[in-house]
Enzyme design. Structure first.
Site, PDB file in Angstrom:
ATOM      1  N   CYS A 155       0.822  -1.215   0.000  1.00 32.66           N
ATOM      2  CA  CYS A 155       0.000   0.000   0.000  1.00 32.66           C
ATOM      3  C   CYS A 155       0.852   1.259   0.000  1.00 32.66           C
ATOM      4  CB  CYS A 155      -0.932  -0.046   1.217  1.00 32.66           C
ATOM      5  SG  CYS A 155      -1.774   1.498   1.525  1.00 32.66           S
ATOM      6  N   CYS A 160      -1.622   1.844  -2.930  1.00 38.04           N
ATOM      7  CA  CYS A 160      -2.589   2.922  -2.697  1.00 38.04           C
ATOM      8  C   CYS A 160      -1.955   4.320  -2.666  1.00 38.04           C
ATOM      9  CB  CYS A 160      -3.296   2.742  -1.359  1.00 38.04           C
ATOM     10  SG  CYS A 160      -3.438   1.059  -0.766  1.00 38.04           S
ATOM     11  N   TYR A 296      -8.124  -3.355 -11.936  1.00 36.53           N
ATOM     12  CA  TYR A 296      -8.206  -1.962 -11.482  1.00 36.53           C
ATOM     13  C   TYR A 296      -6.831  -1.315 -11.490  1.00 36.53           C
ATOM     14  CZ  TYR A 296      -6.653  -2.686  -6.565  1.00 36.53           C
ATOM     15  OH  TYR A 296      -5.925  -2.954  -5.440  1.00 36.53           O
ATOM     16  N   GLU A 300      -6.299   2.176 -13.398  1.00 38.10           N
ATOM     17  CA  GLU A 300      -5.879   3.338 -12.594  1.00 38.10           C
ATOM     18  C   GLU A 300      -4.556   3.899 -13.115  1.00 38.10           C
ATOM     19  OE1 GLU A 300      -7.849   2.378  -8.218  1.00 38.10           O
ATOM     20  OE2 GLU A 300      -5.781   1.832  -8.569  1.00 38.10           O
ATOM     21  N   HIS A 565     -26.710  20.426  -0.593  1.00 40.47           N
ATOM     22  CA  HIS A 565     -26.778  21.017  -1.910  1.00 40.47           C
ATOM     23  C   HIS A 565     -25.753  22.123  -2.041  1.00 40.47           C
ATOM     24  CE1 HIS A 565     -28.742  21.890  -5.684  1.00 40.47           C
ATOM     25  NE2 HIS A 565     -28.816  23.168  -5.351  1.00 40.47           N
ATOM     26  N   GLU A 570     -25.717  14.242  -3.029  1.00 37.74           N
ATOM     27  CA  GLU A 570     -27.149  14.427  -2.768  1.00 37.74           C
ATOM     28  C   GLU A 570     -28.019  13.621  -3.743  1.00 37.74           C
ATOM     29  OE1 GLU A 570     -28.924  18.328  -3.571  1.00 37.74           O
ATOM     30  OE2 GLU A 570     -27.219  18.804  -4.867  1.00 37.74           O
TER      31      GLU A 570
HETATM   32  P1  FAD Z   1       1.391  -6.285   1.859  1.00 39.06           P
HETATM   33  O1  FAD Z   1       1.032  -4.883   2.164  1.00 39.06           O
HETATM   34  O2  FAD Z   1       1.687  -6.613   0.445  1.00 39.06           O
HETATM   35  O3  FAD Z   1       2.645  -6.643   2.782  1.00 39.06           O
HETATM   36  C1  FAD Z   1       3.323  -7.864   2.709  1.00 39.06           C
HETATM   37  C2  FAD Z   1       4.775  -7.620   3.120  1.00 39.06           C
HETATM   38  O4  FAD Z   1       5.409  -8.879   3.396  1.00 39.06           O
HETATM   39  C3  FAD Z   1       5.590  -6.987   2.004  1.00 39.06           C
HETATM   40  O5  FAD Z   1       6.408  -5.961   2.521  1.00 39.06           O
HETATM   41  C4  FAD Z   1       6.452  -8.154   1.490  1.00 39.06           C
HETATM   42  O6  FAD Z   1       7.627  -7.729   0.877  1.00 39.06           O
HETATM   43  C5  FAD Z   1       6.695  -8.897   2.791  1.00 39.06           C
HETATM   44  N1  FAD Z   1       7.077 -10.305   2.626  1.00 39.06           N
HETATM   45  C6  FAD Z   1       6.641 -11.195   1.718  1.00 39.06           C
HETATM   46  N2  FAD Z   1       7.186 -12.399   1.950  1.00 39.06           N
HETATM   47  C7  FAD Z   1       7.985 -12.269   3.035  1.00 39.06           C
HETATM   48  C8  FAD Z   1       8.798 -13.168   3.782  1.00 39.06           C
HETATM   49  N3  FAD Z   1       8.860 -14.459   3.478  1.00 39.06           N
HETATM   50  N4  FAD Z   1       9.516 -12.692   4.832  1.00 39.06           N
HETATM   51  C9  FAD Z   1       9.442 -11.386   5.177  1.00 39.06           C
HETATM   52  N5  FAD Z   1       8.669 -10.489   4.523  1.00 39.06           N
HETATM   53  C10 FAD Z   1       7.939 -10.936   3.476  1.00 39.06           C
HETATM   54  N6  FAD Z   1      -5.917  -1.124  -1.430  1.00 39.06           N
HETATM   55  C11 FAD Z   1      -6.765  -0.161  -0.985  1.00 39.06           C
HETATM   56  O7  FAD Z   1      -7.417  -0.353   0.049  1.00 39.06           O
HETATM   57  N7  FAD Z   1      -6.914   1.021  -1.665  1.00 39.06           N
HETATM   58  C12 FAD Z   1      -6.216   1.295  -2.783  1.00 39.06           C
HETATM   59  O8  FAD Z   1      -6.372   2.362  -3.373  1.00 39.06           O
HETATM   60  C13 FAD Z   1      -5.308   0.317  -3.257  1.00 39.06           C
HETATM   61  N8  FAD Z   1      -4.561   0.554  -4.354  1.00 39.06           N
HETATM   62  C14 FAD Z   1      -3.653  -0.361  -4.769  1.00 39.06           C
HETATM   63  C15 FAD Z   1      -2.885  -0.075  -5.891  1.00 39.06           C
HETATM   64  C16 FAD Z   1      -1.971  -0.978  -6.349  1.00 39.06           C
HETATM   65  C17 FAD Z   1      -1.120  -0.637  -7.551  1.00 39.06           C
HETATM   66  C18 FAD Z   1      -1.815  -2.225  -5.679  1.00 39.06           C
HETATM   67  C19 FAD Z   1      -0.811  -3.233  -6.173  1.00 39.06           C
HETATM   68  C20 FAD Z   1      -2.569  -2.530  -4.562  1.00 39.06           C
HETATM   69  C21 FAD Z   1      -3.498  -1.599  -4.092  1.00 39.06           C
HETATM   70  N9  FAD Z   1      -4.299  -1.849  -2.976  1.00 39.06           N
HETATM   71  C22 FAD Z   1      -5.187  -0.904  -2.539  1.00 39.06           C
HETATM   72  C23 FAD Z   1      -4.224  -3.144  -2.265  1.00 39.06           C
HETATM   73  C24 FAD Z   1      -3.394  -3.042  -0.974  1.00 39.06           C
HETATM   74  O9  FAD Z   1      -2.125  -2.515  -1.266  1.00 39.06           O
HETATM   75  C25 FAD Z   1      -3.281  -4.414  -0.346  1.00 39.06           C
HETATM   76  O10 FAD Z   1      -4.578  -4.941  -0.142  1.00 39.06           O
HETATM   77  C26 FAD Z   1      -2.553  -4.403   1.001  1.00 39.06           C
HETATM   78  O11 FAD Z   1      -1.277  -3.842   0.879  1.00 39.06           O
HETATM   79  C27 FAD Z   1      -2.459  -5.820   1.538  1.00 39.06           C
HETATM   80  O12 FAD Z   1      -1.757  -5.845   2.740  1.00 39.06           O
HETATM   81  P2  FAD Z   1      -1.015  -7.173   3.238  1.00 39.06           P
HETATM   82  O13 FAD Z   1      -0.608  -6.895   4.646  1.00 39.06           O
HETATM   83  O14 FAD Z   1      -1.833  -8.350   2.952  1.00 39.06           O
HETATM   84  O15 FAD Z   1       0.272  -7.302   2.316  1.00 39.06           O
HETATM   85  P1  NA7 Z   2      -7.394  -9.165 -11.453  1.00 40.60           P
HETATM   86  O1  NA7 Z   2      -8.635  -8.596 -10.943  1.00 40.60           O
HETATM   87  O2  NA7 Z   2      -7.021 -10.565 -11.143  1.00 40.60           O
HETATM   88  O3  NA7 Z   2      -7.388  -8.924 -13.046  1.00 40.60           O
HETATM   89  C1  NA7 Z   2      -6.390  -9.361 -13.937  1.00 40.60           C
HETATM   90  C2  NA7 Z   2      -6.620  -8.724 -15.291  1.00 40.60           C
HETATM   91  O4  NA7 Z   2      -5.599  -9.095 -16.210  1.00 40.60           O
HETATM   92  C3  NA7 Z   2      -7.931  -9.120 -15.932  1.00 40.60           C
HETATM   93  O5  NA7 Z   2      -8.384  -8.051 -16.700  1.00 40.60           O
HETATM   94  C4  NA7 Z   2      -7.520 -10.303 -16.807  1.00 40.60           C
HETATM   95  O6  NA7 Z   2      -8.377 -10.517 -17.906  1.00 40.60           O
HETATM   96  C5  NA7 Z   2      -6.178  -9.833 -17.297  1.00 40.60           C
HETATM   97  N1  NA7 Z   2      -5.275 -10.929 -17.651  1.00 40.60           N
HETATM   98  C6  NA7 Z   2      -4.956 -11.979 -16.863  1.00 40.60           C
HETATM   99  N2  NA7 Z   2      -4.050 -12.748 -17.504  1.00 40.60           N
HETATM  100  C7  NA7 Z   2      -3.804 -12.169 -18.696  1.00 40.60           C
HETATM  101  C8  NA7 Z   2      -2.946 -12.486 -19.780  1.00 40.60           C
HETATM  102  N3  NA7 Z   2      -2.164 -13.557 -19.732  1.00 40.60           N
HETATM  103  N4  NA7 Z   2      -2.936 -11.665 -20.836  1.00 40.60           N
HETATM  104  C9  NA7 Z   2      -3.726 -10.577 -20.866  1.00 40.60           C
HETATM  105  N5  NA7 Z   2      -4.552 -10.214 -19.876  1.00 40.60           N
HETATM  106  C10 NA7 Z   2      -4.590 -11.008 -18.793  1.00 40.60           C
HETATM  107  O7  NA7 Z   2      -6.180  -8.257 -11.078  1.00 40.60           O
HETATM  108  P2  NA7 Z   2      -5.624  -7.563  -9.802  1.00 40.60           P
HETATM  109  O8  NA7 Z   2      -4.581  -8.433  -9.242  1.00 40.60           O
HETATM  110  O9  NA7 Z   2      -5.221  -6.219 -10.185  1.00 40.60           O
HETATM  111  O10 NA7 Z   2      -6.806  -7.483  -8.800  1.00 40.60           O
HETATM  112  C11 NA7 Z   2      -6.710  -8.181  -7.626  1.00 40.60           C
HETATM  113  C12 NA7 Z   2      -7.967  -8.035  -6.842  1.00 40.60           C
HETATM  114  O11 NA7 Z   2      -8.238  -6.682  -6.651  1.00 40.60           O
HETATM  115  C13 NA7 Z   2      -9.184  -8.616  -7.513  1.00 40.60           C
HETATM  116  O12 NA7 Z   2      -9.396  -9.897  -7.015  1.00 40.60           O
HETATM  117  C14 NA7 Z   2     -10.288  -7.652  -7.138  1.00 40.60           C
HETATM  118  O13 NA7 Z   2     -11.003  -8.128  -6.001  1.00 40.60           O
HETATM  119  C15 NA7 Z   2      -9.604  -6.409  -6.733  1.00 40.60           C
HETATM  120  P3  NA7 Z   2      -9.686 -11.463 -17.817  1.00 40.60           P
HETATM  121  O14 NA7 Z   2     -10.750 -10.643 -17.162  1.00 40.60           O
HETATM  122  O15 NA7 Z   2      -9.284 -12.652 -16.963  1.00 40.60           O
HETATM  123  O16 NA7 Z   2      -9.963 -11.816 -19.209  1.00 40.60           O
END
Ligand code: FAD
Ligand code: NA7
Length: 590
Positions: A155, A160, A296, A300, A565, A570
């Protein structure tokens, strides 16, 4: 002398200081049975006979408050509430009592958390606040092109936070164009500078990384920047970036290792492509960009890159935003396309080919679903085709934690895995929402259940979320498709409206692009089970309605609420056209 903090503290003091703690009465035959059982096992236990002490009845009331159980015996093992006589005898019969007693070895920590992201940090800080000794192991494996980052997880570093700030950069660009209509003299050909934006955002992220370290230190959580894996169910080994290995033990473990972006299995993908893990700290402006996938994350990132002036193409295999309400997904796509983002669909990449390294020019080949070839040249290619849990190489197989075929951890509603002392939270959980506030809530509540006798579970229903695309999309509860499947089409009523934000009128932005709908369950007094809005500030609008929906708000409650408003929000207080009626929903003013 009883500990400071009253009866509750006195009770907890007994519980924490004694491996087996029995609150009992001398006259109770069930208490006698339990005491005899531990005696026969040769197990030392501390017994407090409540009928022999003056504050016995008060302690019994406190036990009711803490455990939900008033009767005696009230038994605790290793600081955890076991229950009464029947629970103890049952645990003895099925062997879990013996296992709990064996768990009393002298561990290095009460709790080790693997993963210092949203969930892991929340859980570790909460457990430490409850007096437990806690360690967090967090380690970021570099991406194929070498990007890495600090403490805080996805995040903060690659999710995020940088995403929303880059979205804000794009919004500001759009606002500059609007500003002209409001009398500001804004020069033509305003340029955006990638490096300035990236540096400012990375500086802010650096301050957050530092803040987390300080918080852990203040709470006396032992933070180790090392990659951890299970050796057995109470032991991990961890290796830091210099290759130094340590072995540590704990009574309990929380696994919160999150996910990492997936790469497609096509030639050149890892060599020439990047993912969102690289984008936010990219040292150069990505230029003409292809995003593969319609998640997403893809929409985004494509949205803000276009918003800062780049040529953006999104390659879509099938639908946009699988899992989200498809009418809303199409509105987002239509808006992005109308505003100049290219969509190539339905199409998948087949191979990538590097033309010139210096200018990062890459030729991408693809195939449409009808077999037609696609090709174009881009400066940057970003794969956003989904994320995989990083659960495969951390010894979960050695300790027997059940994973599904995608590597997600299978856990119950209390985030407990099939291995008694191992819990999992956040993105790695099967069937749960992948959102930061969800991971944080799960971490906090789990720690309270483990170490403060709480029974409160994380409520994964009616969680609000927002997709920060150029036209933002906020949602709570059921999509229209899911509501129809769950309740049947005849049992739901959809109220909807287009709207034209007042701020867009003078700015001459398109009319009737923004859209709001609620999905109501007719047999349940038209309770609102789905909430959807596409428009500016959708996140800010949506959050408050999530509270209403948690409290069971009906369509009438929405109607009885007086709006503010002039706002977009609203709209939800004045919606009177049902989708079924087919009546027009266009609006021409406020
Ligand atoms: P993470 O935050 O991924 O933390 C896991 C940590 O464990 C990482 O630092 C990783 O490196 C570490 N780790 C992994 N394996 C090991 C190991 N074996 N030993 C030690 N450390 C390890 N969520 C929202 O709510 N709003 C948003 O707008 C939003 N935008 C997002 C945009 C993007 C591009 C992405 C990719 C995600 C977004 N998310 C958003 C999702 C959000 O970031 C995740 O849901 C959240 O970070 C999950 O938290 P977590 O604790 O499960 O894992
Ligand atoms: P998602 O939601 O798992 O989406 C992956 C996207 O990438 C989706 O549009 C897929 O198309 C596409 N896709 C997957 N494999 C391929 C390949 N090989 N080539 C082209 N396009 C592909 O992605 P996120 O990880 O970002 O989202 C994770 C969670 O966030 C999700 O579970 C939601 O709850 C919110 P498809 O629709 O399968 O045709």
């Amino acid at each position: 002398m009883p500990p400071v903090g009253g009866l509750k503290a006195e009770v907890m003091d007994h519980v924490e200081k004694n491996q087996v703690m029995i609150f009992s009465k001398t006259t109770c035959p069930f208490c006698t049975k339990v005491k005899e059982l531990f005696n026969s096992m040769g197990q030392e236990c501390k017994v407090l006979e409540l009928d022999k002490i003056a504050n016995g009845p008060d302690i019994q009331n406190t036990l009711l408050e803490v455990t939900g159980q008033k009767t005696v015996p009230n038994v605790f093992i290793n600081g955890k509430h076991l229950g009464g006589c029947d629970d103890t005898l049952k645990a003895h019969k099925n062997g879990s009592l013996q296992a709990m007693l064996q768990d009393a070895t002298n561990y290095d920590y009460d709790l080790i958390v693997i993963g210092g992201g949203s969930g892991g940090l929340a859980a570790s800080k909460e457990a430490a606040s409850l007096g437990k000794s806690v360690a967090v192991f967090d380690f970021v494996k570099p991406t194929p092109i070498g990007t890495t980052w600090g403490l805080g997880g996805t995040c903060v570093n690659v999710g995020c936070i940088p995403k929303k700030l880059m979205h804000q950069a794009a919004i500001l660009g759009h606002s500059l164009a609007d500003a002209r209509h409001f009398g500001w003299i804004v020069p033509e050909n305003i340029q955006h500078n990638w490096e300035t934006m990236r540096n400012a955002i990375q500086d802010y992220i650096g301050s957050l990384n530092w803040g987390y370290r300080v918080q852990l230190r203040d709470k006396k959580v032992d933070y180790q920047n090392a990659f951890a894996e299970f050796v057995d169910k109470h032991t991990i080994k961890a290796v830091n970036k210099k290759g130094k290995e340590v072995t540590k033990t704990a009574r309990d473990f929380i696994v919160a290792v999150g996910e990492r972006p997936r790469y497609p299995d096509i030639p050149g993908a890892q060599e020439y492509g990047i993912t969102s893990d690289d984008l936010f700290s990219l040292s150069y402006c990505p230029g003409k960009t292809l995003l593969v996938g319609a998640s997403y994350v893809s929409l985004e990132c494509g949205g803000f890159l276009h918003g800062i002036g780049l040529d953006v193409t999104i390659m879509v295999r099938s639908i946009l935003l699988r899992g989200f309400d498809q009418q809303m997904a199409d509105k987002i796509g239509d808006y992005m396309e109308a505003n100049g983002i290219n969509f190539v669909r339905p199409c998948v990449p087949t191979k990538r080919y590097l033309l010139t390294t210096g200018s990062q020019n890459t030729k991408v080949y693809g195939k449409y679903s009808d077999g037609t070839e696609y090709s174009d040249t881009f400066n940057t290619v970003i794969f956003a085709i989904g994320r995989d849990p990083v659960t495969s190489n951390i010894g979960l197989d050695k300790v027997g934690v059940n994973l599904n075929k995608n590597g997600k951890v299978i856990a119950n509603e209390a985030e407990a895995t099939n291995v008694s002392n191992i819990y999992a939270i956040g993105d790695i959980l099967e069937g749960k929402l992948e959102l930061t506030p969800v991971a944080i809530q799960a971490g906090k509540l789990l720690a309270r259940r483990l170490y403060n006798n709480s029974k409160v579970l994380t409520d994964y229903v009616n969680v609000a979320t927002t997709v920060f695309t150029p036209l933002e999309y906020g949602a709570i509860g059921y999509s229209e498709e899911a509501a129809i499947e769950k309740f049947g089409e005849d049992n739901i009523e959809v109220y909807h409206t287009n709207f034209w934000p007042l701020e867009w009128t003078v700015a001459k932005r398109a009319e009737n692009i923004c859209y709001a709908k609620i999905i109501c369950h007719i047999p349940d007094k038209e309770r609102v089970v789905g909430f959807h809005v596409c428009g500016p500030d959708a996140g800010e609008i949506t959050q408050g309605y999530a509270l209403g929906m948690r409290l069971g708000a009906t369509k009438k409650d929405f109607d009885d609420t007086i709006g503010i408003h002039p706002t977009c929000s609203e709209q939800f207080t004045t919606m009177n056209v049902t989708k079924r009626s087919g009546k027009t929903i266009n609006q021409s003013g406020c």
